[in-house]
Scaffold this motif. Structure first.
Motif, PDB file in Angstrom:
ATOM      1  N   VAL A   1       0.965  -1.160  -0.097  1.00 22.94           N
ATOM      2  CA  VAL A   1      -0.023  -0.045  -0.039  1.00 22.94           C
ATOM      3  C   VAL A   1       0.972   1.294  -0.254  1.00 22.94           C
ATOM      4  N   GLN A   2       0.598   2.054  -0.961  1.00 25.27           N
ATOM      5  CA  GLN A   2       1.483   3.305  -1.261  1.00 25.27           C
ATOM      6  C   GLN A   2       0.529   4.476  -1.099  1.00 25.27           C
ATOM      7  N   ALA A   3       1.360   5.690  -0.449  1.00 22.47           N
ATOM      8  CA  ALA A   3       0.545   6.857  -0.656  1.00 22.47           C
ATOM      9  C   ALA A   3       1.781   7.726  -1.202  1.00 22.47           C
ATOM     10  N   PRO A   4       1.308   8.821  -2.227  1.00 27.88           N
ATOM     11  CA  PRO A   4       2.719   9.490  -2.750  1.00 27.88           C
ATOM     12  C   PRO A   4       3.043  10.685  -1.884  1.00 27.88           C
ATOM     13  N   PRO A   5       4.537  10.616  -1.446  1.00 26.09           N
ATOM     14  CA  PRO A   5       4.958  11.524  -0.230  1.00 26.09           C
ATOM     15  C   PRO A   5       4.931  12.999  -0.847  1.00 26.09           C
ATOM     16  N   ASN A   6       4.600  13.290  -1.730  1.00 23.09           N
ATOM     17  CA  ASN A   6       4.507  14.722  -2.326  1.00 23.09           C
ATOM     18  C   ASN A   6       3.356  15.495  -2.251  1.00 23.09           C
ATOM     19  N   LEU A   7       2.309  14.530  -1.835  1.00 20.22           N
ATOM     20  CA  LEU A   7       0.868  14.974  -1.746  1.00 20.22           C
ATOM     21  C   LEU A   7       0.353  15.039  -0.153  1.00 20.22           C
ATOM     22  N   ILE A   8       1.145  14.867   0.666  1.00 18.75           N
ATOM     23  CA  ILE A   8       0.744  14.575   1.991  1.00 18.75           C
ATOM     24  C   ILE A   8       1.158  15.760   3.053  1.00 18.75           C
ATOM     25  N   GLY A   9       1.871  16.879   2.312  1.00 17.57           N
ATOM     26  CA  GLY A   9       2.579  17.839   3.364  1.00 17.57           C
ATOM     27  C   GLY A   9       3.505  17.195   4.222  1.00 17.57           C
ATOM     28  N   GLU A  10       3.392  17.399   5.473  1.00 20.13           N
ATOM     29  CA  GLU A  10       4.127  17.016   6.499  1.00 20.13           C
ATOM     30  C   GLU A  10       3.852  15.689   7.225  1.00 20.13           C
ATOM     31  N   GLU A  11       2.775  14.963   6.888  1.00 15.14           N
ATOM     32  CA  GLU A  11       2.007  13.900   7.366  1.00 15.14           C
ATOM     33  C   GLU A  11       2.633  12.609   7.295  1.00 15.14           C
ATOM     34  N   HIS A  12       3.899  12.568   7.023  1.00 11.67           N
ATOM     35  CA  HIS A  12       4.592  11.343   6.509  1.00 11.67           C
ATOM     36  C   HIS A  12       4.210  10.298   7.862  1.00 11.67           C
ATOM     37  N   GLU A  13       4.157  10.803   8.969  1.00 10.60           N
ATOM     38  CA  GLU A  13       4.334   9.744  10.334  1.00 10.60           C
ATOM     39  C   GLU A  13       3.023   9.206  10.237  1.00 10.60           C
ATOM     40  N   LEU A  14       1.879  10.163   9.999  1.00 15.97           N
ATOM     41  CA  LEU A  14       0.429   9.806  10.205  1.00 15.97           C
ATOM     42  C   LEU A  14       0.321   8.644   8.892  1.00 15.97           C
ATOM     43  N   LEU A  15       0.876   8.824   7.842  1.00 14.16           N
ATOM     44  CA  LEU A  15       0.633   7.903   6.679  1.00 14.16           C
ATOM     45  C   LEU A  15       1.463   6.566   7.071  1.00 14.16           C
ATOM     46  N   LEU A  16       2.514   6.640   7.710  1.00 18.98           N
ATOM     47  CA  LEU A  16       3.226   5.349   8.268  1.00 18.98           C
ATOM     48  C   LEU A  16       2.580   4.525   9.184  1.00 18.98           C
ATOM     49  N   ARG A  17       1.869   5.362  10.150  1.00 17.28           N
ATOM     50  CA  ARG A  17       1.069   4.697  11.282  1.00 17.28           C
ATOM     51  C   ARG A  17      -0.283   3.974  10.431  1.00 17.28           C
ATOM     52  N   ALA A  18      -0.706   4.794   9.490  1.00 17.92           N
ATOM     53  CA  ALA A  18      -2.059   4.365   8.592  1.00 17.92           C
ATOM     54  C   ALA A  18      -1.733   2.830   7.911  1.00 17.92           C
ATOM     55  N   GLY A  19      -0.394   2.587   7.733  1.00 17.29           N
ATOM     56  CA  GLY A  19      -0.053   0.997   7.313  1.00 17.29           C
ATOM     57  C   GLY A  19       0.487   1.079   5.910  1.00 17.29           C
ATOM     58  N   ILE A  20       0.701   2.112   5.306  1.00 14.67           N
ATOM     59  CA  ILE A  20       1.843   2.011   4.146  1.00 14.67           C
ATOM     60  C   ILE A  20       3.079   1.540   4.281  1.00 14.67           C
ATOM     61  N   ASP A  21       3.563   0.726   3.141  1.00 16.77           N
ATOM     62  CA  ASP A  21       4.805   0.221   3.435  1.00 16.77           C
ATOM     63  C   ASP A  21       5.742   0.679   2.152  1.00 16.77           C
ATOM     64  N   ASP A  22       5.412   1.517   1.389  1.00 15.17           N
ATOM     65  CA  ASP A  22       5.960   1.935   0.236  1.00 15.17           C
ATOM     66  C   ASP A  22       5.578   3.577  -0.325  1.00 15.17           C
ATOM     67  N   TRP A  23       6.509   4.287  -0.536  1.00 13.47           N
ATOM     68  CA  TRP A  23       6.436   5.845  -0.940  1.00 13.47           C
ATOM     69  C   TRP A  23       6.239   5.902  -2.232  1.00 13.47           C
ATOM     70  N   GLY A  24       6.381   4.850  -3.041  1.00 13.71           N
ATOM     71  CA  GLY A  24       6.259   5.018  -4.612  1.00 13.71           C
ATOM     72  C   GLY A  24       7.624   5.440  -5.299  1.00 13.71           C
ATOM     73  N   GLY A  25       7.166   5.975  -6.268  1.00 15.45           N
ATOM     74  CA  GLY A  25       8.362   6.407  -7.280  1.00 15.45           C
ATOM     75  C   GLY A  25       8.699   8.023  -6.789  1.00 15.45           C
ATOM     76  N   VAL A  26       9.890   8.327  -6.697  1.00 14.86           N
ATOM     77  CA  VAL A  26      10.491   9.549  -6.084  1.00 14.86           C
ATOM     78  C   VAL A  26      11.632   9.822  -7.013  1.00 14.86           C
ATOM     79  N   SER A  27      11.735  11.063  -7.975  1.00 11.10           N
ATOM     80  CA  SER A  27      12.405  11.569  -8.790  1.00 11.10           C
ATOM     81  C   SER A  27      13.383  12.355  -8.408  1.00 11.10           C
ATOM     82  N   PRO A  28      14.858  12.193  -8.602  1.00 12.88           N
ATOM     83  CA  PRO A  28      15.578  13.441  -8.161  1.00 12.88           C
ATOM     84  C   PRO A  28      15.899  14.327  -9.208  1.00 12.88           C
ATOM     85  N   ILE A  29      15.340  14.108 -10.654  1.00  7.69           N
ATOM     86  CA  ILE A  29      15.419  15.248 -11.278  1.00  7.69           C
ATOM     87  C   ILE A  29      14.366  15.487 -12.290  1.00  7.69           C
TER      88      ILE A  29
END
Length: 833
Positions: free
Chosen positions: A312-340
């Motif tokens: 289960v994934q949630a895009p990390p660029n659409l959640i503001g500062e709520e990374h800890e909330l989504l990890l508590r909710a049960g995600i185990d993946d942040w999806g694709g992240v591009s450095p460029i």
């Protein structure tokens, strides 16, 4: 919360507590309970997140990565921003005058990919609009000018270029794909994806809905994509988009639909739960963004509902500062992240820096590790999930645990077919030892997982037996037998298919009288040899006991030279035909099928080559990246004479799903044999019956064959094939009947003679499945042909047939004599030999 976003009436506190208790206890949640949990807030939300976190931790432990959250380092390639759809929230899709060109050129694609490879990316995410050439003339003109027939055709080409030039692994998101298109794209991409978004049809069908006017957003169409991806064995990413006007019940239904597909095929690698963000210059710019607590509740319910092994994934660029909330909710993946490259779908939301994402993940008690575009479980499994032609590219970037290899630098390498042809290997004497030693085990060692979730298979109800129309049916069978296939005579036809006692005897008598008038009393046969060149196959058809994995004890392959040797032996023994079929072997090169035909013709120019089922033909054409017509033309030019009309089973997709996981849809089977006929390549026709089918399916099957014959005239005979059950996986799992009864066999053969009258003159009975005594019964009830001498036969014998694998001419003559008739040799196409 609005009525569209939630329930018409908020659930009671007691209902929420009851659903939470069931979630904590690990009970299976229904749609109502899931919808109730989606509304959880405050302390109830905390309890929900805790329950989901526990399930996520168990998932990670089962996957061998306890405490590890993953991401994919990717480069985003927007191949085209033109689209035939009109989604009311999308800023990615645009119009031709707002982009420099309809598509990125190949060199532009490679420039982006090379920049990504230099920055340590391993995934090339291709995102593009759905079939823009069907809406925009500019897109059609661009493709035509460069020699591409479609967007999918161009996508395949640039995916190969990225593999060869950069070593990045393509992940393809072209939207809605057909079964055939998945077959074409799988060899160039280890994974693909398409967001389901929602199953709420009203959001597509009602004016003002977010998907109104978008043909590819119809939920039924998108659900079919999930099904077809599973049929082809594509590791697949999907997900839902929340906050676009769906209510909580509809949201729960969407997640459950994904779960059903995942359980049936095991192909869903991850589910993205994405929150709607309103964008300027769109029709939905005034809609409120989905609340992040609503997102957390949805992630948690997704984790509770989805099958083990699905991330289960949630895009990390659409959640503001709520990374800890989504990890508590049960995600185990942040999806694709591009450095460029930016997120071209959400350009206003930049990707987080990977070091910052690792720090936030670590603060919540997890380690962040890079994965590939395809998830570790599929990397470790290899075939059938990873096509042989990209397996080397994946292996170059993967650790032994299936995650990305630290420090691995993508390097372009050739995308090519397996070198050379097949070499003989494994149990190559199976064609003889199957009769003396039998099979090593009664089932494959991966029996518990290769066939999907047995519990998810539907029970197909048979129609009630009909007694009142038997007299009318017999009267019609005597006066106008072909009319039994007319829709108006369905009840009469079904009554005859279920006839018993005196009615069955009269049915067989009428069929035999018609046989005598049409083809005379001679019982025909062909002197032939079956040659199965490989039984290595990962298709996972549930009725098939022939297919083996490469490492199974009974697996074998034959070289083209050995196939030619057997053809020469058959010729020296008087054979005029060889019948060539095999498993869908991933190591067979594109030229492999034609190489087999050429080898036989080079050795025995006069030998009639009757080869390759429609399933083999579709797979071969897809592997070659050409149309079925082109592929069959090449085979015909190599020396192919006719094809067997096998892989038909029952031409009804409800039954085909149960039997084969829908590997070859009925429509595709029809297209293959019709194309062959138009090219002058005739075929037999078959029906395998007596498993999960019923007489209504038999009638529908004969109607389909009749329509094809009316159109092409290419069928030489019809061969009813009784299901051999003993080692068939679907029987061992307790779902199928133990084959047809003698009554069933007599009714099917008699009805075939009657109903196909005027269309297909020859009705063949399979002695290898029926035995000599059963064959004699069919010859007294409408059949006129014994098939062939075979000389070797492993498919039915591996399934448990007890009637041997060869018959001499003398033995076939004795069967004919037992019913008072003469046996006569014929050719494959029923000419006098």
């Amino acid at each position: 919360m609005s009525e569209t976003q939630g329930h018409l009436h908020a659930p009671t506190d007691a209902a929420v507590r009851r659903a939470l208790r069931r979630a904590r206890d690990g009970a299976a949640l229904d749609v109502t309970e899931a919808a109730v949990l989606l509304s959880a807030r405050g302390a109830h939300l905390d309890e929900l997140l805790a329950a989901a976190g526990t399930v996520r931790d168990a998932h990670l432990a089962a996957e061998g990565r306890t405490g590890v959250v993953t991401y994919s380092r990717k480069v985003f390639i927007p191949l085209t921003r033109l689209c035939r759809d009109r989604c009311h929230y999308c800023t990615f899709a645009t119009v031709p005058h707002r982009v420099p060109a309809a598509f990125l050129e190949r060199d532009e694609v490679l420039a982006i990919a090379r920049e990504g490879a230099a920055a340590g990316c391993k995934e090339a995410l291709f995102t593009l609009g759905d079939r823009p050439e069907e809406r925009w003339p500019q897109a059609r003109e661009w493709l035509d000018a460069r020699g591409y027939s479609s967007t999918v055709d161009y996508l395949r080409s640039v995916a190969v270029a990225v593999l060869e030039e950069t070593g990045l692994l393509p992940h393809l998101n072209p939207g809605v794909l057909s079964w055939e298109e998945f077959q074409r794209l799988k060899p160039v991409s280890p994974s693909m994806g398409m967001m389901l978004e929602t199953t709420a049809t009203r959001l597509w069908s009602e004016q003002g809905g977010p998907h109104y006017g978008s043909p590819d957003k119809e939920p039924a169409v998108r659900l079919q994509v999930l099904t077809d991806a599973g049929r082809v064995g594509v590791p697949f990413t999907t997900g839902i988009l929340i906050g676009i006007g769906e209510n909580l019940t509809e949201r729960a239904e969407s997640l459950l639909a994904i779960r059903r597909s995942s359980r049936q095929y095991g192909h869903i690698q991850e589910v993205i739960v994405q929150n709607f963000r309103a964008k300027p210059d769109t029709a939905m710019r005034g809609m409120p963004d989905a609340d992040l607590h609503e997102l957390a509740a949805t992630v948690a319910v997704a984790r509770l509902l989805l099958s083990p092994g699905v991330s289960v994934q949630a895009p990390p660029n659409l959640i503001g500062e709520e990374h800890e909330l989504l990890l508590r909710a049960g995600i185990d993946d942040w999806g694709g992240v591009s450095p460029i490259t930016p997120d071209h779908v959400n350009p206003e939301r930049p990707w987080p820096h990977i070091d910052a994402l690792a720090a936030r993940t670590g603060a919540a008690g997890f380690a962040l590790r890079e994965r590939l575009t395809v998830y570790p479980r599929y990397v470790r499994a290899g075939a059938p999930w990873i096509d042989l032609r990209v397996a080397g590219h994946v292996a170059a970037l993967a650790e032994s645990d299936g995650l990305a290899r630290e420090g691995a630098i993508p390097i372009g390498s050739d995308w090519q077919e397996p070198d050379g042809g097949l070499e003989s290997s494994g149990r190559t004497d199976l064609h003889t030892s199957i009769d003396t030693e039998g099979r090593t085990e009664d089932r494959r060692t991966d029996f518990d997982n290769v066939y999907g979730d047995w519990d998810e298979l539907p029970v197909i109800a048979a129609p009630e037996r009909l007694d009142g129309d038997v007299r009318a049916g017999l009267k019609l069978a005597e006066s106008d037998p072909a009319a039994l296939l007319d829709e108006a005579n369905s009840f009469a036809a079904l009554a005859l298919f279920t006839a018993e006692g005196p009615a069955l005897e009269e049915l067989a008598k009428l069929a035999d009288q018609l046989r005598a008038r049409v083809v005379g009393d001679d019982i025909t046969y062909v002197v032939n040899r079956n040659i199965n060149f490989s039984n290595v196959c990962y298709a996972g058809c549930r009725f098939c006991a022939f297919a083996q994995r490469e490492r199974d004890a009974d697996a074998f392959r034959l070289s083209a030279e050995e196939v030619a040797d057997r053809a020469q032996e058959a010729h020296e023994a008087g054979a005029t035909e060889v019948c060539i079929q095999g498993g869908i072997d991933p190591r067979l090169p594109v030229t492999g099928y034609a190489d087999l035909v050429r080898a036989i013709k080079a050795r025995v120019p006069s030998m009639h080559v009757h080869a390759f089922s429609p399933m083999e033909i579709v797979s071969g054409a897809a592997k070659a990246g050409v149309s079925v017509e082109e592929w069959l033309t090449d085979l015909r030019d190599a020396g192919l004479d006719t094809i067997p009309g096998t892989a038909a089973e029952i031409l009804d997709d409800e039954v085909r799903w149960v039997l084969t996981k829908g590997k070859l849809p009925a429509k595709t089977w029809i297209e293959v044999v019709s194309t062959a006929h138009r090219l002058g390549i005739r075929s037999s026709s078959t029906m395998m019956y007596g498993h999960v089918d019923h007489p209504g399916h038999w009638l529908g099957h004969l109607r389909t064959l009749a329509r094809i014959q009316d159109d092409t005239g290419g069928f030489t005979e019809f061969v009813p094939l009784p299901f051999v059950h003993r080692s068939a996986p679907i029987y061992l799992a307790g779902l199928a009947r133990p084959g047809p009864t003698l009554r069933d066999n007599r009714a099917v053969h008699a009805m075939a003679r009657l109903a196909l009258h005027g269309r297909i003159p020859n009705i063949q009975c399979s002695w290898v499945k029926l035995g000599d005594e059963g064959t004699a019964h069919m010859l007294r009830g409408g059949a006129n042909d014994l098939g062939g001498t075979l000389m070797e036969e492993t498919i039915s014998r591996m399934a448990g047939s007890e009637h041997g694998s060869a018959r001499t001419v003398e033995q076939l003559e004795r069967i004919a004599a037992s019913v008072g008739r003469r046996a006569r040799e014929r050719t494959t196409t029923y000419l006098h030999s």
